[in-house]
Enzyme design. Structure first.
Site, short mmCIF file in Angstrom:
data_model
loop_
_atom_site.label_atom_id
_atom_site.label_comp_id
_atom_site.label_asym_id
_atom_site.label_seq_id
_atom_site.Cartn_x
_atom_site.Cartn_y
_atom_site.Cartn_z
N ARG A 60 -37.39 22.58 -94.55
CA ARG A 60 -38.13 22.37 -93.30
C ARG A 60 -37.37 22.98 -92.14
O ARG A 60 -36.14 22.91 -92.09
CB ARG A 60 -38.41 20.89 -93.04
CG ARG A 60 -37.18 20.05 -92.89
CD ARG A 60 -37.46 18.54 -92.76
NE ARG A 60 -38.19 18.23 -91.56
CZ ARG A 60 -39.35 17.57 -91.55
NH1 ARG A 60 -39.90 17.14 -92.65
NH2 ARG A 60 -39.97 17.32 -90.42
N GLY A 81 -30.48 25.61 -92.50
CA GLY A 81 -30.63 27.07 -92.42
C GLY A 81 -32.04 27.60 -92.47
O GLY A 81 -32.25 28.81 -92.61
N CYS A 82 -33.04 26.75 -92.36
CA CYS A 82 -34.42 27.21 -92.49
C CYS A 82 -34.84 28.13 -91.34
O CYS A 82 -35.48 29.15 -91.56
CB CYS A 82 -35.36 26.00 -92.60
SG CYS A 82 -34.92 24.89 -93.96
N THR A 83 -34.46 27.78 -90.12
CA THR A 83 -34.81 28.63 -88.99
C THR A 83 -34.07 29.96 -89.06
O THR A 83 -34.70 31.02 -88.89
CB THR A 83 -34.54 27.89 -87.66
OG1 THR A 83 -35.36 26.70 -87.64
CG2 THR A 83 -34.88 28.76 -86.47
N ALA A 86 -35.89 32.08 -91.69
CA ALA A 86 -37.18 32.59 -91.21
C ALA A 86 -36.98 33.74 -90.22
O ALA A 86 -37.69 34.75 -90.27
CB ALA A 86 -38.00 31.47 -90.58
#
Length: 193
Positions: A60, A81-83, A86
Protein backbone atom coordinates in the site's frame (compact mmCIF):
# COMPACT_ATOMS: atom_id res chain seq x y z
CA UNK A 1 11.78 3.55 13.76
CA UNK A 2 9.65 5.33 11.21
CA UNK A 3 11.12 7.28 8.32
CA UNK A 4 8.56 10.00 7.71
CA UNK A 5 9.40 11.04 4.15
CA UNK A 6 7.66 8.90 1.52
CA UNK A 7 10.35 9.23 -1.15
CA UNK A 8 13.64 9.73 0.69
CA UNK A 9 14.29 6.42 2.41
CA UNK A 10 17.48 5.14 3.98
CA UNK A 11 17.25 1.53 2.74
CA UNK A 12 20.10 0.45 5.02
CA UNK A 13 17.70 0.90 7.95
CA UNK A 14 14.85 -1.06 6.37
CA UNK A 15 14.80 -4.87 6.67
CA UNK A 16 14.98 -6.62 3.31
CA UNK A 17 12.39 -9.33 2.62
CA UNK A 18 13.65 -12.90 2.27
CA UNK A 19 12.73 -15.14 -0.63
CA UNK A 20 10.21 -17.38 1.09
CA UNK A 21 9.30 -19.19 -2.13
CA UNK A 22 5.79 -17.71 -2.13
CA UNK A 23 6.07 -16.68 -5.81
CA UNK A 24 7.63 -19.84 -7.26
CA UNK A 25 4.20 -21.04 -8.40
CA UNK A 26 3.61 -18.01 -10.63
CA UNK A 27 5.79 -18.44 -13.76
CA UNK A 28 3.75 -20.17 -16.46
CA UNK A 29 0.38 -19.47 -14.84
CA UNK A 30 -2.40 -18.09 -16.98
CA UNK A 31 -4.02 -14.95 -15.62
CA UNK A 32 -7.67 -15.69 -14.71
CA UNK A 33 -10.42 -13.70 -16.49
CA UNK A 34 -11.13 -11.22 -13.70
CA UNK A 35 -12.07 -7.57 -14.04
CA UNK A 36 -10.16 -5.05 -11.94
CA UNK A 37 -11.10 -1.38 -11.67
CA UNK A 38 -8.37 0.99 -12.78
CA UNK A 39 -7.60 4.52 -11.64
CA UNK A 40 -8.67 5.83 -15.06
CA UNK A 41 -12.17 4.43 -14.37
CA UNK A 42 -11.89 1.55 -16.81
CA UNK A 43 -12.27 -2.12 -16.06
CA UNK A 44 -9.14 -4.11 -16.93
CA UNK A 45 -8.99 -7.83 -17.63
CA UNK A 46 -5.29 -8.68 -17.63
CA UNK A 47 -6.00 -12.08 -19.18
CA UNK A 48 -7.19 -10.45 -22.40
CA UNK A 49 -4.35 -7.99 -22.94
CA UNK A 50 -2.22 -8.74 -25.97
CA UNK A 51 1.52 -8.32 -25.92
CA UNK A 52 3.73 -7.80 -22.89
CA UNK A 53 2.30 -6.36 -19.69
CA UNK A 54 4.22 -5.30 -16.59
CA UNK A 55 2.29 -5.44 -13.30
CA UNK A 56 4.08 -4.27 -10.18
CA UNK A 57 2.22 -5.20 -7.02
CA UNK A 58 2.82 -3.60 -3.65
CA UNK A 59 1.28 -3.60 -0.15
CA UNK A 60 0.00 0.00 0.00
CA UNK A 61 1.16 3.51 -0.70
CA UNK A 62 1.27 6.00 2.15
CA UNK A 63 -0.65 9.21 2.42
CA UNK A 64 1.38 12.29 3.28
CA UNK A 65 0.53 13.51 6.77
CA UNK A 66 -1.63 10.49 7.67
CA UNK A 67 -0.94 7.76 10.16
CA UNK A 68 0.02 4.37 8.71
CA UNK A 69 -1.57 1.03 9.51
CA UNK A 70 0.94 0.37 12.29
CA UNK A 71 3.69 2.37 13.98
CA UNK A 72 6.38 -0.15 13.06
CA UNK A 73 5.52 -0.32 9.32
CA UNK A 74 9.16 0.31 8.39
CA UNK A 75 10.25 -2.78 10.36
CA UNK A 76 8.04 -5.18 8.38
CA UNK A 77 10.26 -6.74 5.67
CA UNK A 78 8.88 -5.75 2.27
CA UNK A 79 6.36 -3.21 3.53
CA UNK A 80 8.16 0.11 3.08
CA UNK A 81 8.74 1.60 -0.36
CA UNK A 82 5.48 1.57 -2.30
CA UNK A 83 5.55 5.25 -3.22
CA UNK A 84 9.23 5.18 -4.30
CA UNK A 85 8.49 2.07 -6.38
CA UNK A 86 5.51 3.69 -8.11
CA UNK A 87 7.53 6.86 -8.79
CA UNK A 88 10.39 4.82 -10.28
CA UNK A 89 7.96 3.14 -12.69
CA UNK A 90 6.59 6.61 -13.51
CA UNK A 91 10.07 7.96 -14.21
CA UNK A 92 11.02 5.02 -16.46
CA UNK A 93 7.59 4.60 -18.08
CA UNK A 94 8.62 5.76 -21.58
CA UNK A 95 11.72 3.53 -21.51
CA UNK A 96 9.70 0.52 -20.33
CA UNK A 97 7.30 1.06 -23.25
CA UNK A 98 10.21 1.40 -25.68
CA UNK A 99 11.66 -1.85 -24.32
CA UNK A 100 8.50 -3.77 -25.20
CA UNK A 101 5.99 -3.24 -22.39
CA UNK A 102 2.71 -2.61 -24.15
CA UNK A 103 0.98 -2.06 -20.79
CA UNK A 104 2.24 -1.08 -17.33
CA UNK A 105 0.05 -1.25 -14.22
CA UNK A 106 0.42 -0.89 -10.50
CA UNK A 107 -1.63 -3.27 -8.33
CA UNK A 108 -2.63 -3.15 -4.67
CA UNK A 109 -5.55 -4.00 -2.42
CA UNK A 110 -6.28 -0.34 -1.72
CA UNK A 111 -9.65 0.92 -2.89
CA UNK A 112 -10.26 2.71 -6.19
CA UNK A 113 -10.92 6.13 -4.63
CA UNK A 114 -7.65 6.16 -2.70
CA UNK A 115 -5.68 4.82 -5.66
CA UNK A 116 -7.16 7.48 -7.96
CA UNK A 117 -6.09 10.26 -5.59
CA UNK A 118 -2.61 8.75 -5.26
CA UNK A 119 -2.19 8.31 -9.03
CA UNK A 120 -3.14 11.95 -9.61
CA UNK A 121 -0.91 13.21 -6.76
CA UNK A 122 2.10 11.27 -8.07
CA UNK A 123 1.33 12.08 -11.74
CA UNK A 124 1.43 8.43 -12.76
CA UNK A 125 1.23 7.91 -16.56
CA UNK A 126 -0.21 4.41 -16.09
CA UNK A 127 -3.28 3.06 -14.33
CA UNK A 128 -3.21 1.41 -10.93
CA UNK A 129 -5.52 -1.58 -10.46
CA UNK A 130 -7.50 -2.28 -7.31
CA UNK A 131 -7.74 -5.85 -6.03
CA UNK A 132 -9.64 -4.66 -2.97
CA UNK A 133 -11.64 -7.90 -2.84
CA UNK A 134 -8.48 -10.02 -3.28
CA UNK A 135 -9.97 -11.84 -6.28
CA UNK A 136 -6.76 -11.83 -8.37
CA UNK A 137 -4.60 -12.28 -5.27
CA UNK A 138 -6.44 -15.46 -4.29
CA UNK A 139 -6.85 -16.78 -7.85
CA UNK A 140 -3.08 -16.58 -8.49
CA UNK A 141 -2.11 -17.34 -4.90
CA UNK A 142 0.02 -14.19 -4.80
CA UNK A 143 2.28 -13.67 -1.78
CA UNK A 144 0.48 -11.70 0.93
CA UNK A 145 1.12 -10.21 4.35
CA UNK A 146 -1.27 -9.56 7.20
CA UNK A 147 -0.89 -6.20 8.91
CA UNK A 148 -3.34 -4.90 11.53
CA UNK A 149 -5.96 -7.39 10.34
CA UNK A 150 -5.64 -6.30 6.70
CA UNK A 151 -4.44 -8.61 3.91
CA UNK A 152 -1.93 -6.88 1.63
CA UNK A 153 -0.16 -8.11 -1.49
CA UNK A 154 3.53 -8.81 -1.04
CA UNK A 155 5.74 -6.72 -3.28
CA UNK A 156 6.46 -8.41 -6.61
CA UNK A 157 6.44 -7.63 -10.31
CA UNK A 158 4.90 -9.84 -12.97
CA UNK A 159 5.84 -9.90 -16.64
CA UNK A 160 2.78 -11.16 -18.48
CA UNK A 161 2.89 -12.14 -22.15
CA UNK A 162 -0.53 -12.55 -23.81
CA UNK A 163 -2.19 -13.43 -20.50
CA UNK A 164 0.49 -15.83 -19.19
CA UNK A 165 3.08 -15.00 -16.54
CA UNK A 166 6.51 -15.36 -18.11
CA UNK A 167 8.72 -13.87 -15.38
CA UNK A 168 8.44 -12.80 -11.74
CA UNK A 169 10.57 -10.40 -9.70
CA UNK A 170 10.31 -11.52 -6.07
CA UNK A 171 11.28 -10.48 -3.54
CA UNK A 172 11.77 -6.88 -4.57
CA UNK A 173 14.26 -4.79 -2.60
CA UNK A 174 14.96 -1.97 -2.56
CA UNK A 175 11.65 -1.06 -4.18
CA UNK A 176 12.88 2.10 -5.92
CA UNK A 177 15.28 -0.02 -8.03
CA UNK A 178 12.62 -2.44 -9.26
CA UNK A 179 11.65 -0.42 -12.34
CA UNK A 180 15.30 -0.30 -13.44
CA UNK A 181 15.64 -4.06 -12.90
CA UNK A 182 12.50 -4.64 -14.96
CA UNK A 183 13.81 -2.36 -17.71
CA UNK A 184 17.09 -4.28 -17.85
CA UNK A 185 15.19 -7.59 -18.04
CA UNK A 186 12.92 -6.30 -20.82
CA UNK A 187 15.91 -5.18 -22.85
CA UNK A 188 17.63 -8.55 -22.37
CA UNK A 189 14.44 -10.52 -23.14
CA UNK A 190 12.66 -8.88 -26.06
CA UNK A 191 9.16 -9.92 -27.01
CA UNK A 192 9.35 -12.70 -29.59
CA UNK A 193 8.23 -11.52 -33.03
Amino acid sequence: MNQKHLLKVDWSKIPAPADDGAARNLPGQTIPPLDLIATDGSSVRLSELKGRTVVFAYPRTGEPGKIGLVDDWDLIPGARGCTPQACAFRDLFAELKSAGARHVFGLSTQDHDYQSEMAARLHLPFAVLSDENLSLTHALDLPTMEVAGVTLIGRLTLIVDDGRISHVFYPVFPPDRNAGDVLSWLRANPVPR
